[in-house]
Write an enzyme that holds these catalytic residues in place. Sequence first.
Site, PDB file in Angstrom:
ATOM      1  N   ARG A 269      41.003  39.754  49.632  1.00 57.24           N
ATOM      2  CA  ARG A 269      40.050  40.631  48.927  1.00 57.24           C
ATOM      3  C   ARG A 269      38.731  40.513  49.666  1.00 57.24           C
ATOM      4  O   ARG A 269      38.159  39.420  49.738  1.00 57.24           O
ATOM      5  CB  ARG A 269      39.908  40.204  47.463  1.00 57.24           C
ATOM      6  CG  ARG A 269      38.773  40.911  46.736  1.00 57.24           C
ATOM      7  CD  ARG A 269      38.788  40.701  45.240  1.00 57.24           C
ATOM      8  NE  ARG A 269      39.884  41.428  44.613  1.00 57.24           N
ATOM      9  CZ  ARG A 269      39.957  41.705  43.320  1.00 57.24           C
ATOM     10  NH1 ARG A 269      38.996  41.330  42.495  1.00 57.24           N
ATOM     11  NH2 ARG A 269      40.998  42.359  42.839  1.00 57.24           N
TER      12      ARG A 269
ATOM     13  N   GLN B 146      47.042  47.402  42.877  1.00 59.06           N
ATOM     14  CA  GLN B 146      46.694  47.978  41.579  1.00 59.06           C
ATOM     15  C   GLN B 146      47.429  49.302  41.370  1.00 59.06           C
ATOM     16  O   GLN B 146      48.063  49.529  40.330  1.00 59.06           O
ATOM     17  CB  GLN B 146      45.177  48.208  41.513  1.00 59.06           C
ATOM     18  CG  GLN B 146      44.697  48.767  40.196  1.00 59.06           C
ATOM     19  CD  GLN B 146      44.803  47.758  39.077  1.00 59.06           C
ATOM     20  OE1 GLN B 146      44.330  46.641  39.205  1.00 59.06           O
ATOM     21  NE2 GLN B 146      45.436  48.137  37.979  1.00 59.06           N
TER      22      GLN B 146
ATOM     23  N   ARG C 295      50.980  43.675  36.800  1.00 61.78           N
ATOM     24  CA  ARG C 295      50.548  43.225  38.136  1.00 61.78           C
ATOM     25  C   ARG C 295      51.450  42.081  38.605  1.00 61.78           C
ATOM     26  O   ARG C 295      51.811  41.988  39.770  1.00 61.78           O
ATOM     27  CB  ARG C 295      49.081  42.765  38.108  1.00 61.78           C
ATOM     28  CG  ARG C 295      48.047  43.839  37.760  1.00 61.78           C
ATOM     29  CD  ARG C 295      47.830  44.840  38.887  1.00 61.78           C
ATOM     30  NE  ARG C 295      47.498  44.216  40.154  1.00 61.78           N
ATOM     31  CZ  ARG C 295      46.260  43.841  40.528  1.00 61.78           C
ATOM     32  NH1 ARG C 295      45.233  44.055  39.728  1.00 61.78           N
ATOM     33  NH2 ARG C 295      46.041  43.286  41.712  1.00 61.78           N
TER      34      ARG C 295
HETATM   35  N1   CP Z   1      42.211  44.889  38.354  1.00 57.74           N
HETATM   36  C1   CP Z   1      41.885  43.854  39.163  1.00 57.74           C
HETATM   37  O1   CP Z   1      42.125  43.844  40.370  1.00 57.74           O
HETATM   38  O2   CP Z   1      41.306  42.832  38.484  1.00 57.74           O
HETATM   39  P1   CP Z   1      40.611  41.572  39.160  1.00 57.74           P
HETATM   40  O3   CP Z   1      39.386  42.054  39.849  1.00 57.74           O
HETATM   41  O4   CP Z   1      40.304  40.652  37.997  1.00 57.74           O
HETATM   42  O5   CP Z   1      41.576  40.949  40.126  1.00 57.74           O
HETATM   43  N1  NVA Z   2      36.482  49.520  41.449  1.00 59.82           N
HETATM   44  C1  NVA Z   2      36.444  48.149  40.988  1.00 59.82           C
HETATM   45  C2  NVA Z   2      37.831  47.650  40.749  1.00 59.82           C
HETATM   46  C3  NVA Z   2      37.936  46.241  40.228  1.00 59.82           C
HETATM   47  C4  NVA Z   2      39.331  45.795  40.038  1.00 59.82           C
HETATM   48  C5  NVA Z   2      35.714  47.301  42.007  1.00 59.82           C
HETATM   49  O1  NVA Z   2      35.938  47.488  43.202  1.00 59.82           O
HETATM   50  O2  NVA Z   2      34.910  46.462  41.608  1.00 59.82           O
END
Ligand code: CP
Ligand code: NVA
Length: 305
Positions: free
Chosen positions: A102, A132, A289
């Site tokens: 991430r 997601q 998920r």
């Molecule tokens: N929806 C999602 O990716 O949640 P997190 O940011 O908590 O991982």
């Molecule tokens: N669009 C949001 C999604 C979080 C899961 C972000 O990038 O913060």
Amino acid sequence: MRHLIVPENLTAAEVEAIFAISRDLQEKFVAGRRDALLPARVLALVFEKPSLRTRVSFEAAMTHLGGASMFLGEDSGFASSRESITDFGRVLGGYVDVIVCRSRSHDTIERLAEVAGVPVINGLSDLAHPCQALADLYTLRQEVGRLHGLTLAFVGDGNNVARSLAVLCGLLGIRFVLAAPRGYHFDTTFRRHVAAILPDAEIDETDDPAAAVADAAAVYTDVWASMGQEAERAARQKVFAAYQVDEALMARCPDAVFMHCLPARRGEEVTDAVIDGPQSIVIPQAANRLHLQKGLLAWLLGHAG
Ligand code: CP
Ligand code: NVA
């Protein structure tokens, strides 16, 4: 070597294969079975942003599959001045079998995939959130019984989640409609890219939420200011005020489900009455998920049972 950096890395047949493995593993999990398809395999989670769902569901998934996982936060030195991404990725790839990353920057994940020598999964970037979107459409099929020919209305920012959903909807024959204020629609580069790779995809854009949800099987929203856009939050609250998913909007599509990737800013993009209401499926959506990522890991590592 396969990676999952954006949803278009997969064909429709491959998505269906991942869904089938996920479904099998979910049914076994519900029946109390956790098949060790990935014994002694190691997953590294390299995260530059906060996470609940992505981190915990991947860690639990590896435990269920008989493998191990480790979380590497900022103190690992990833994407910092401590060492280059190339050195980091080449070293990490020697220790582990798969990496979930991430990152603040999509380019960083692409660079990691180029050098790591093991499959890399995008666990969210500024551009995409493929895990997601996969779990979302897996969930929608469970709820509705089919996918092809449905309409998914995304009311809010044309962000990472919206882009990945739009591509995956195009891949699976779902009409995708984005309702967003001017300036927050998809950019031309993305539109041209999707038109080139998925010429039959039905991706519509409007600034009218009511029109968007008219034929929707699912109404989806996400935060108005994503991680990294906190400084724009106040300004975006004003711009997006007319795009809140509330009971009046959901009443226009009484048979539709309400979806949200979470975390939600209750009272901004969605009201309590909707997210806690009878049309909401956000909790099973989040739970899936886990199941989807188990299927993805088993498929990606070539160890599907
Ligand atoms: N929806 C999602 O990716 O949640 P997190 O940011 O908590 O991982
Ligand atoms: N669009 C949001 C999604 C979080 C899961 C972000 O990038 O913060």
